[in-house]
Design a protein around this motif. Structure first.
Motif, mmCIF file in Angstrom:
data_model
loop_
_atom_site.group_PDB
_atom_site.id
_atom_site.type_symbol
_atom_site.label_atom_id
_atom_site.label_comp_id
_atom_site.label_asym_id
_atom_site.label_seq_id
_atom_site.Cartn_x
_atom_site.Cartn_y
_atom_site.Cartn_z
ATOM 1 N N ARG A 154 0.841 -1.196 0.000
ATOM 2 C CA ARG A 154 0.000 0.000 0.000
ATOM 3 C C ARG A 154 0.877 1.247 0.000
ATOM 4 O O ARG A 154 1.983 1.253 0.534
ATOM 5 N N ARG A 155 0.331 2.280 -0.612
ATOM 6 C CA ARG A 155 1.032 3.564 -0.663
ATOM 7 C C ARG A 155 0.645 4.372 0.563
ATOM 8 O O ARG A 155 -0.526 4.505 0.899
ATOM 9 N N GLU A 156 1.655 4.921 1.219
ATOM 10 C CA GLU A 156 1.431 5.742 2.408
ATOM 11 C C GLU A 156 1.255 7.204 2.007
ATOM 12 O O GLU A 156 1.577 7.594 0.890
ATOM 13 N N ARG A 157 0.793 8.015 2.916
ATOM 14 C CA ARG A 157 0.545 9.433 2.617
ATOM 15 C C ARG A 157 1.814 10.207 2.312
ATOM 16 O O ARG A 157 1.778 11.196 1.600
ATOM 17 N N ASP A 158 2.953 9.745 2.828
ATOM 18 C CA ASP A 158 4.207 10.454 2.577
ATOM 19 C C ASP A 158 4.872 10.033 1.267
ATOM 20 O O ASP A 158 5.980 10.455 0.954
ATOM 21 N N GLY A 159 4.190 9.180 0.489
ATOM 22 C CA GLY A 159 4.727 8.753 -0.799
ATOM 23 C C GLY A 159 5.538 7.478 -0.752
ATOM 24 O O GLY A 159 5.919 6.955 -1.789
ATOM 25 N N THR A 160 5.837 6.976 0.460
ATOM 26 C CA THR A 160 6.526 5.694 0.573
ATOM 27 C C THR A 160 5.486 4.580 0.490
ATOM 28 O O THR A 160 4.281 4.833 0.416
ATOM 29 N N TYR A 161 5.961 3.357 0.521
ATOM 30 C CA TYR A 161 5.080 2.196 0.453
ATOM 31 C C TYR A 161 5.370 1.280 1.631
ATOM 32 O O TYR A 161 6.470 1.292 2.183
ATOM 33 N N THR A 162 4.387 0.466 1.969
ATOM 34 C CA THR A 162 4.578 -0.578 2.966
ATOM 35 C C THR A 162 4.186 -1.912 2.348
ATOM 36 O O THR A 162 3.116 -2.026 1.742
ATOM 37 N N ALA A 163 5.059 -2.890 2.472
ATOM 38 C CA ALA A 163 4.772 -4.255 2.028
ATOM 39 C C ALA A 163 4.545 -5.095 3.274
ATOM 40 O O ALA A 163 5.381 -5.115 4.177
ATOM 41 N N THR A 164 3.409 -5.778 3.322
ATOM 42 C CA THR A 164 3.079 -6.619 4.462
ATOM 43 C C THR A 164 2.931 -8.063 4.001
ATOM 44 O O THR A 164 2.138 -8.344 3.095
ATOM 45 N N LEU A 165 3.704 -8.945 4.606
ATOM 46 C CA LEU A 165 3.605 -10.365 4.317
ATOM 47 C C LEU A 165 2.348 -10.879 5.005
ATOM 48 O O LEU A 165 2.257 -10.879 6.231
ATOM 49 N N MET A 166 1.355 -11.254 4.211
ATOM 50 C CA MET A 166 0.058 -11.662 4.741
ATOM 51 C C MET A 166 -0.033 -13.162 4.980
ATOM 52 O O MET A 166 -0.728 -13.614 5.860
ATOM 53 N N LYS A 167 0.646 -13.928 4.144
ATOM 54 C CA LYS A 167 0.523 -15.376 4.216
ATOM 55 C C LYS A 167 1.820 -15.982 3.719
ATOM 56 O O LYS A 167 2.273 -15.664 2.627
ATOM 57 N N ASP A 168 2.418 -16.827 4.517
ATOM 58 C CA ASP A 168 3.627 -17.531 4.124
ATOM 59 C C ASP A 168 3.446 -18.979 4.543
ATOM 60 O O ASP A 168 3.566 -19.313 5.713
ATOM 61 N N SER A 169 3.144 -19.846 3.576
ATOM 62 C CA SER A 169 2.837 -21.230 3.914
ATOM 63 C C SER A 169 4.055 -22.000 4.399
ATOM 64 O O SER A 169 3.921 -22.957 5.138
ATOM 65 N N GLU A 170 5.247 -21.571 4.002
ATOM 66 C CA GLU A 170 6.446 -22.318 4.389
ATOM 67 C C GLU A 170 6.880 -22.015 5.813
ATOM 68 O O GLU A 170 7.216 -22.905 6.579
ATOM 69 N N PHE A 171 6.875 -20.754 6.201
ATOM 70 C CA PHE A 171 7.390 -20.384 7.510
ATOM 71 C C PHE A 171 6.306 -19.909 8.473
ATOM 72 O O PHE A 171 6.549 -19.775 9.658
ATOM 73 N N GLY A 172 5.122 -19.596 7.954
ATOM 74 C CA GLY A 172 4.018 -19.173 8.809
ATOM 75 C C GLY A 172 4.246 -17.844 9.503
ATOM 76 O O GLY A 172 3.703 -17.601 10.570
ATOM 77 N N LYS A 173 5.055 -16.974 8.923
ATOM 78 C CA LYS A 173 5.370 -15.693 9.553
ATOM 79 C C LYS A 173 4.703 -14.547 8.798
ATOM 80 O O LYS A 173 4.358 -14.670 7.629
#
Length: 190
Positions: A154-173
């Motif tokens: 998602r794009r933040e208000r300051d123009g940067t982005y955030t990537a969030t790992l939602m699902k990781d089947s191998e490590f569950g993190k």
């Protein structure tokens, strides 16, 4: 790597050349060990760019054909499909046909991964929808669960982005990281 560009006009040779130059410059700056520095020695932007193959798709039949060709003979380490949602979110009135074709695409991608030990990155889009006005994947909830790993950006208000790992089947993190996109490519947001 191989890229399947289904979005319109986003991946030009000039942009790839600029990214190759910027990437090598950045890697040379951050290389810490002699092994890392040696592996970069002599690698030119042209050589880096020659390792990237782009196929532009203007309709879903082209996308499916290219995926079948890759499934049968793939010599790449990574395949990026940007964007899978482009052709499947607007071109179909018959949702059963769309669902059937997406299931076929899923099976082709899984076969490609297994047969050639290739990582495939597909891009989906989100839209506001539903009764609560929440973000929803353009290709539907069922498609969002076909991937082993999902990353929400998602794009933040300051123009940067955030990537969030939602699902990781191998490590569950799960976890998040900030980044910025510039003319030099993707960099840490700090």
């Amino acid at each position: 790597s191989s890229g399947i560009n289904a979005e319109y006009g986003g991946c030009s040779p000039e942009r790839l050349s600029h990214l190759a130059q910027s990437t090598l410059s950045h890697l040379n700056k951050v290389a810490r060990s002699n092994t890392q520095k040696t592996s970069l020695c002599g690698l030119s932007p042209e050589e880096l760019q020659a390792r990237i193959h782009v196929a532009r798709c203007t309709e879903y039949t082209q996308l499916i054909s290219i995926l079948h060709l890759l499934r049968d003979d793939c010599q790449y380490g990574v395949v990026i499909v940007d964007s899978l949602a482009t052709h499947f979110r607007h071109e179909f009135e018959d949702m059963r046909k769309r669902t059937h074709l997406l299931a076929g695409v899923t099976n082709t991608i899984l076969s490609l991964c297994v047969k050639h030990a290739v990582s495939v990155v597909t891009v989906n889009h989100v839209r506001m929808g539903g009764q609560q006005g929440r973000l929803q994947p353009c290709l539907g909830e069922s498609w969002s669960h076909t991937a082993d790993t999902r990353v929400y950006m998602r794009r933040e208000r300051d123009g940067t982005y955030t990537a969030t790992l939602m699902k990781d089947s191998e490590f569950g993190k799960t976890g998040s990281a900030g980044f910025r996109v510039s003319s030099l490519g993707i960099r840490d947001s700090s």
